[in-house]
Scaffold this motif. Structure first.
Motif, PDB file in Angstrom:
ATOM      1  N   ARG A 173     -33.161 -20.701  -3.746  1.00 33.43           N
ATOM      2  CA  ARG A 173     -32.055 -20.644  -2.774  1.00 33.43           C
ATOM      3  C   ARG A 173     -32.176 -21.815  -1.801  1.00 33.43           C
ATOM      4  O   ARG A 173     -32.836 -21.695  -0.762  1.00 33.43           O
ATOM      5  N   ASP A 206     -35.230 -11.983   0.151  1.00 32.25           N
ATOM      6  CA  ASP A 206     -33.853 -11.521   0.349  1.00 32.25           C
ATOM      7  C   ASP A 206     -33.446 -11.741   1.801  1.00 32.25           C
ATOM      8  O   ASP A 206     -32.378 -12.296   2.098  1.00 32.25           O
ATOM      9  N   ASP A 264     -30.997 -15.153   3.632  1.00 27.63           N
ATOM     10  CA  ASP A 264     -29.761 -14.987   4.417  1.00 27.63           C
ATOM     11  C   ASP A 264     -29.895 -15.722   5.752  1.00 27.63           C
ATOM     12  O   ASP A 264     -28.948 -16.354   6.232  1.00 27.63           O
TER      13      ASP A 264
HETATM   14 MG    MG Z   1     -29.464 -10.689  -0.174  1.00 29.02          MG
END
Ligand code: MG
Ligand code: IPM
Length: 358
Positions: free
Chosen positions: A106, A247, A251
């Motif tokens: 990411r 996770d 963000d």
């Molecule tokens: Mg997420």
């Protein structure tokens, strides 16, 4: 080249942004003489409505047989009351697990012309370019035992954070190899002051690091990392962490760049790979042609790079995104008085035009 690409739009804005990415890939195919075959399949709430299951067998087979998978987003209020085992989100977890995609990349990179869209001061963000490598098929998302038990005094909910050496080794290698191509710095994020699974995580990361002496390694507790991402995000190059911590931190990292609508991701395994935006299905804005397609389009850039090694093609899309932004086009999430607000289709149209005319 010839490639088959499974296209799983899913729910909400997924239905709008995936077609936008296909348009862009078709422009690339045209300009560079490739042939991409798109194989559509249903997933998430759309699949629940059609078959009762979030991840039908046929969809899983299509994903397994194609050279790569593009996924929009899953979920929405319509399916929130369902049992956990058949919620749209299970499809994502099922795809990750069944296709063995244990490493999730990411990246969070700041486009200079979007710096003022972030809630953080420009001097903190300038030239921000970091990569979160999230472990994706282990940890508390999949650990056993799990469930809700009924006891004499009431109910008891259980989830288990568990990591094996093998699971840590393979995601560590992805992170160190990514760092070798970037700024040779890995920060491993854990909670080793409290959790035994983190104690193992840290010791395995230190062991694997011995094969990558050109990369600098340091360790950070997750609470400190959450703070450091806001205080001084440029200290990071590659962050490697567990499924749940990744996770949450991804963000947070996404928001540094101004809009979560900009951030792509790649989920990589030994045999399969899937590419999807970091954002969700955004039911509140779905169906109105206002969603930002850039995270999805940038996910297809990651596909061209990681699955097909088409670097010039990937660069052509990146340049197209850059040009559209430089020309002042913005979707609603990035709306600004000095810019031109456009819809999903128009935004991707400008990117396509940039690709075909450069
Ligand atoms: Mg997420
Ligand atoms: C993500 C999402 C998913 C996750 C949800 C939708 C299951 O938040 O990809 O970050 O928690 O992994």
């Amino acid at each position: 080249m010839k490639a088959t690409i499974a296209t799983l739009p899913g729910d909400g804005v997924g239905q709008e942004i995936l077609p936008a990415a296909i348009n862009v890939l078709e422009a690339i195919a045209k300009r560079f003489g490739h042939s991409f075959e798109f194989v559509p399949a249903i997933v998430g709430g759309a699949a629940i409505d059609a078959t009762g299951q979030p991840l039908p067998e046929e969809t899983l087979n299509i994903a397994k047989c194609c050279d790569s998978v593009l996924l929009g987003a899953v979920g929405g209020p319509k399916w929130e009351g369902l049992d956990y085992s058949i919620r749209p989100e299970r499809a994502l977890l099922g795809l990750r697990k069944e296709l063995g995609m244990y490493g999730n990349l990411r990246p969070a990179k700041l486009f200079p012309m979007l710096a003022d869209a972030s809630t953080i001061k420009l001097e903190v963000l300038k030239d921000l370019d970091l990569l979160v490598v999230r472990e994706l098929t282990g940890g508390i998302y999949f650990g056993e035992p799990r469930g809700i038990q009924t006891t004499e005094t009431g109910k008891r909910g259980i989830n288990t954070e568990v990591y094996t050496t093998e699971e840590i080794v393979r995601v560590a290698r992805i992170a160190f190899e990514a760092a070798q191509k970037r700024n040779q710095h890995v920060t491993s994020v854990d909670k080793a002051n409290v959790l035994e699974s983190s104690e193992l995580w840290r010791s395995v990361i230190i062991e694997v690091h011995k094969d990558y002496s050109d990369v600098r390694l340091d360790h950070m507790y997750v609470d400190n990392c959450a703070m450091q991402l806001i205080r001084n995000p440029r200290q990071f190059d590659v962050i490697v962490t567990t499924n749940l911590f990744g996770d949450i931190l991804s963000d947070e990292a996404a928001m540094l760049t101004g809009s979560i609508g900009m951030l792509p991701s790649a989920s990589l395994g030994d045999k399969h790979a899937m590419y999807e935006p970091v954002h969700g299905s955004a039911p509140d804005i779905a169906g109105r042609d206002i969603a930002n397609p850039i995270a999805m389009i940038a996910s297809s850039v990651m596909m061209l790079t990681h699955s097909f090694h088409l670097d010039a093609e990937a660069q052509a899309i990146d340049a197209g995104i850059y040009k559209a932004l430089e020309q002042g086009y913005r979707t609603k999430d990035l709306e600004s008085p000095s810019c031109i607000t456009v819809g999903t289709k128009e935004m991707s149209g400008h990117i396509v035009a940039a690709i075909l005319t450069s």
